[in-house]
Design an enzyme around this catalytic site. Structure first.
Site, PDB file in Angstrom:
ATOM      1  N   HIS A 126     -15.090  -3.525  -0.699  1.00  0.00           N
ATOM      2  CA  HIS A 126     -14.959  -2.734  -1.925  1.00  0.00           C
ATOM      3  C   HIS A 126     -16.297  -2.222  -2.444  1.00  0.00           C
ATOM      4  CE1 HIS A 126     -13.690  -2.172  -6.286  1.00  0.00           C
ATOM      5  NE2 HIS A 126     -12.709  -1.578  -5.642  1.00  0.00           N
ATOM      6  N   ARG A 149     -10.091  -3.554 -14.959  1.00  0.00           N
ATOM      7  CA  ARG A 149      -9.047  -4.525 -14.618  1.00  0.00           C
ATOM      8  C   ARG A 149      -9.618  -5.932 -14.793  1.00  0.00           C
ATOM      9  NH1 ARG A 149      -5.334  -1.291 -11.785  1.00  0.00           N
ATOM     10  NH2 ARG A 149      -6.252   0.342 -10.474  1.00  0.00           N
ATOM     11  N   ARG A 197     -13.736   2.641   4.303  1.00  0.00           N
ATOM     12  CA  ARG A 197     -12.583   1.769   4.515  1.00  0.00           C
ATOM     13  C   ARG A 197     -11.277   2.559   4.619  1.00  0.00           C
ATOM     14  NH1 ARG A 197     -11.624  -0.864  -0.360  1.00  0.00           N
ATOM     15  NH2 ARG A 197      -9.613   0.122  -0.653  1.00  0.00           N
ATOM     16  N   ASN A 200       0.825  -1.212   0.000  1.00  0.00           N
ATOM     17  CA  ASN A 200       0.000   0.000   0.000  1.00  0.00           C
ATOM     18  C   ASN A 200       0.856   1.256   0.000  1.00  0.00           C
ATOM     19  OD1 ASN A 200      -2.327  -1.529   0.123  1.00  0.00           O
ATOM     20  ND2 ASN A 200      -2.682  -1.196   2.295  1.00  0.00           N
ATOM     21  N   HIS A 215     -14.520   4.208 -15.207  1.00  0.00           N
ATOM     22  CA  HIS A 215     -14.351   3.363 -14.027  1.00  0.00           C
ATOM     23  C   HIS A 215     -15.603   2.543 -13.725  1.00  0.00           C
ATOM     24  CE1 HIS A 215     -13.637   2.743  -9.550  1.00  0.00           C
ATOM     25  NE2 HIS A 215     -12.483   2.362 -10.065  1.00  0.00           N
TER      26      HIS A 215
END
Length: 735
Positions: free
Chosen positions: A595, A377, A567, A47, A437
């Protein structure tokens, strides 16, 4: 030093560092399996690499351009912010390495394995390690010289390098030994009673005499650098056959590897900041003082992931118990099912294969005319891509929006473009100044009677690998309202100069998702003032958009309760809305990565329930193409309400935001874990594919207001206990 807690907002980057601390904290949690504790240390390291690749460059650019403006959220100048980041991150690193050594000692005590310095190996073990060095390492090493006679060497981002200064050469000459990234950092010594490991760089350092046989070593140190990878890349909208865009991407990837140095990490035990080699290295890399870190241990802890691969199967008790998500078990094809009712799946509790089933049925249906899909992705050897190629081979019109600017997936997506185009798919690159996105797929059929459409709208990527680890929501429907809006959405993406269309049902960024959230908050506020009923539930990965936060503040000032799960970075601050404020902010970090994005608005009317690909960040609201969908079907509305209720009661994986901007855990939690509740549900072999959460796994409905009251009660109780202990101590002293 300036008070970073002044004002009405927290700084995004400082808040993110608290998120990374929460990740690191899982490595100290005794309830976390031991191998998973090592994984969380590795995740924290990974991260932080991306943070210095992407976030730090924008702050340093402001300084380089002479822009000493004040951050509107925190009131800090860019230089002050870098200083605060260094201070906070240094604390994280210290905690990270304290945890590392504690965990390694536990493995050593339990005789599973040991990771020791070369100096602590026995003579026989050192001989074994040296033999490995000669056979498996030395042939792959190269030495690069840096001095007045040689050009500046190219130091790649993230590569581990050993720097050496030789005693009998020019004082300004440095020898650099890049460690090949394909060599394993862990060198396993055979024929030992206990599994013994030594780090690759440590072994190399103790074999300098083999690399420099005729020289004496004056100094050496191990380091790695992080580079600026936040380089802009524009889409060439005038190029009809994509060659211009692909050429731009190739130039972009090359430029990114030459970005400025944002961080240098050095193993602290090898050199002090006053040492000559240390100073030469700083000069060579042109790094700022706030980007220099003396690391109290091995660099780049992502090597810790290897331990689970080595020991996970042999010792399953040291890892999280694996589970299999629900498969499609209905006695009819999924498309037939969707003709009559909608479907809401939550990965990984529901298996990603169900989306593949949806797509496979569309490909196999002879009446399918068109398939359109966005790709941000995807996995290596993606089954999704294979199905799209299969559809094109069958004569179906396949239109794919591939986002080439998906950070760190650019090269992979270039390969995907080539695959799809070679298969006959029509590939588009989205909008010139905005990343696409959104996560959506549209299937159009024509069986001769009337056109039929099906949609998938999700919160996560079409990636079968990450779908096993990321919690995401997925809506499947044949509702004409969705189908019409998705048709408009894809036409907008496929047309270069098209303006954002008007949607009847969904909301899309730029701008419209932000408008939807703010308008719903305002509506709840109006109904709350009129009836005293209403609250708002928001679940997102980040909350940084100032306009959304200000809308929350306005509502909270009149008493509207908010239950917010964020988060990562959260710029919202508690305690600024007066006596009526009733806001609870939680960050859920656990076995799986949260997510999904859920935006739910409750009043005396029917609640407005949404899922979205967009976080509540300015970039997602204004600078990306995102999608949010309202949940219309009555059955899955109840299912989503149950999911919201489970999340609202989480006090095990959740860390709670305090008035001082930090996060705390309950000393005595009620024992509610959202993730474990969902996992327990699917371990029941009789649980149907689309069942709502069983009521016995959660208590009676907990509104944000009642949960906030519980938190206040817990704080009062803790204070009362502390006063009682103090009183007893005073009694003993004066007795």
């Amino acid at each position: 030093m300036k008070d970073i807690y002044a004002g009405e907002f927290y700084n995004r980057d400082l808040s993110w560092l608290l998120f990374n601390r929460r990740v690191i904290n899982l490595s100290t949690n005794p309830d976390t399996p031991l191998l998973e504790r090592l994984n969380f240390l590795a995740i924290g390291s990974n991260n932080l690499d991306e943070f210095y690749n992407v976030r730090i460059p924008s702050i340093e650019d402001q300084i380089s351009l002479g822009r000493d403006g004040i951050d509107p959220k925190s009131g800090l100048t860019p230089q002050e912010l870098l200083t605060q980041i260094h201070v906070r991150n240094s604390k994280n690193i210290s905690q990270q390495y304290d945890s590392l050594y504690q965990i390694l000692s536990i493995f050593n005590e339990h005789k599973l394995f040991s990771l020791n310095p070369y100096d602590q190996l026995s003579t026989d073990e050192q001989e074994t390690a040296n033999h490995y060095f000669h056979q498996r390492i030395l042939p792959f090493l190269n030495v690069v010289t840096y001095d007045n006679l040689h050009s500046r060497p190219e130091i790649k981002d993230g590569t581990l390098i050993i720097a050496v200064r030789l005693a009998d050469t020019a004082p300004n000459a440095i020898r650099l030994i890049p460690i090949p990234p394909k060599l394993s950092r862990l060198v396993r010594l055979q024929h030992t009673e206990l599994d013994q490991f030594v780090l690759l760089e440590d072994l190399i350092r103790h074999n300098f005499s083999e690399i420099f046989p005729d020289h004496e070593i004056e100094e050496s140190l191990t380091f790695r650098i992080t580079r600026d990878k936040d380089v802009d890349m524009e889409i060439d909208m005038d190029d009809e056959n994509s060659e211009g865009t692909i050429a731009n991407m190739e130039r972009y990837l090359a430029a990114r590897e030459r970005g400025n140095t944002t961080r240098v990490e050095i193993e602290a035990h090898e050199a002090s900041p006053q040492a000559q080699l240390f100073q030469q290295l700083v000069k060579l890399t042109h790094v700022r003082e706030t980007g220099i870190y003396n690391i109290p241990g091995p660099l780049d802890l992502t090597f810790l992931f290897q331990f689970e691969k080595i020991y996970g199967k042999k010792h399953p008790e040291l890892t999280y118990t694996p589970f299999a998500g629900r498969e499609w078990t209905q006695n009819k094809p999924m498309l037939d099912y969707l003709n009559h009712q909608d479907l809401l799946l939550q990965y990984p509790y529901d298996n990603f294969d169900q989306f593949l089933t949806f797509l496979q049925e569309a490909v196999n249906d002879p009446h399918t005319v068109t398939i359109k899909q966005t790709i941000y992705r995807v996995a290596d050897n993606s089954k999704v891509v294979e199905l799209l190629k299969e559809a094109a081979a069958k004569g179906i019109h396949v239109s794919v929006i591939v986002e080439l600017r998906a950070r760190f997936d650019e090269e992979h997506n270039l390969d995907i473009v080539e695959e799809l185009e070679d298969a006959g798919c029509f590939v588009y690159f989205g909008k010139e100044h905005m990343k696409v996105h959104s996560k959506t797929c549209l299937v159009l059929k024509n069986d001769g009677s009337h056109p039929t459409g099906y949609v998938h709208i999700g919160t996560g990527n079409y990636n079968e690998k990450t779908a096993n680890q990321f919690v995401d929501l997925n809506l499947f429907s044949s509702n004409p309202a969705y189908v019409k809006d998705l048709s408009r959405f894809f036409n907008y993406l496929e047309t270069d100069d098209a303006q954002p269309p008007h949607y009847e049902t969904v909301a899309a960024s730029p701008h419209r998702i932000e408008d939807m959230v703010i308008q719903n908050i305002k509506h709840v506020t109006e109904r709350y003032q009129a009836t005293g009923q209403g609250h708002v539930f928001l679940k997102t990965n980040a909350l940084t958009d100032q306009e959304v936060i200000e809308a929350i503040y306005d509502a909270a000032k009149v008493g509207v309760p908010f239950r917010i799960i964020v988060r990562g970075a959260c710029c919202l601050k508690l305690g600024v809305c007066g006596d009526k404020e009733d806001i609870t902010v939680t960050s859920i970090i656990g076995e799986l990565l949260e997510h999904n994005r859920i935006y739910a608005f409750f009043s005396d009317e029917e609640p407005s329930l949404w899922i979205s690909s967009a976080d509540l960040m300015t970039r997602n609201m204004d600078n990306r193409v995102e999608l949010a969908a309202p949940i219309l079907d009555a059955t899955i509305r109840q299912q989503l309400l149950n999911i919201i209720e489970v999340y609202s009661q989480d006090d095990v994986d959740g860390s709670f935001l305090n008035l001082d901007g930090r996060y705390f855990k309950h000393d005595v939690p009620n024992g509610k874990s959202a993730q474990q509740t969902f996992i327990r549900e699917i371990t029941d072999e009789h649980s149907p594919v689309n069942a709502p959460v069983p009521r016995e796994t959660i208590s009676s409905s907990t509104s944000p207001k009642s949960l906030s009251a519980q938190l206040k009660y817990a704080r009062i109780l803790n204070m009362a206990l502390a006063l009682l202990v103090l009183a007893l101590l005073l009694l003993l002293i004066f007795k």
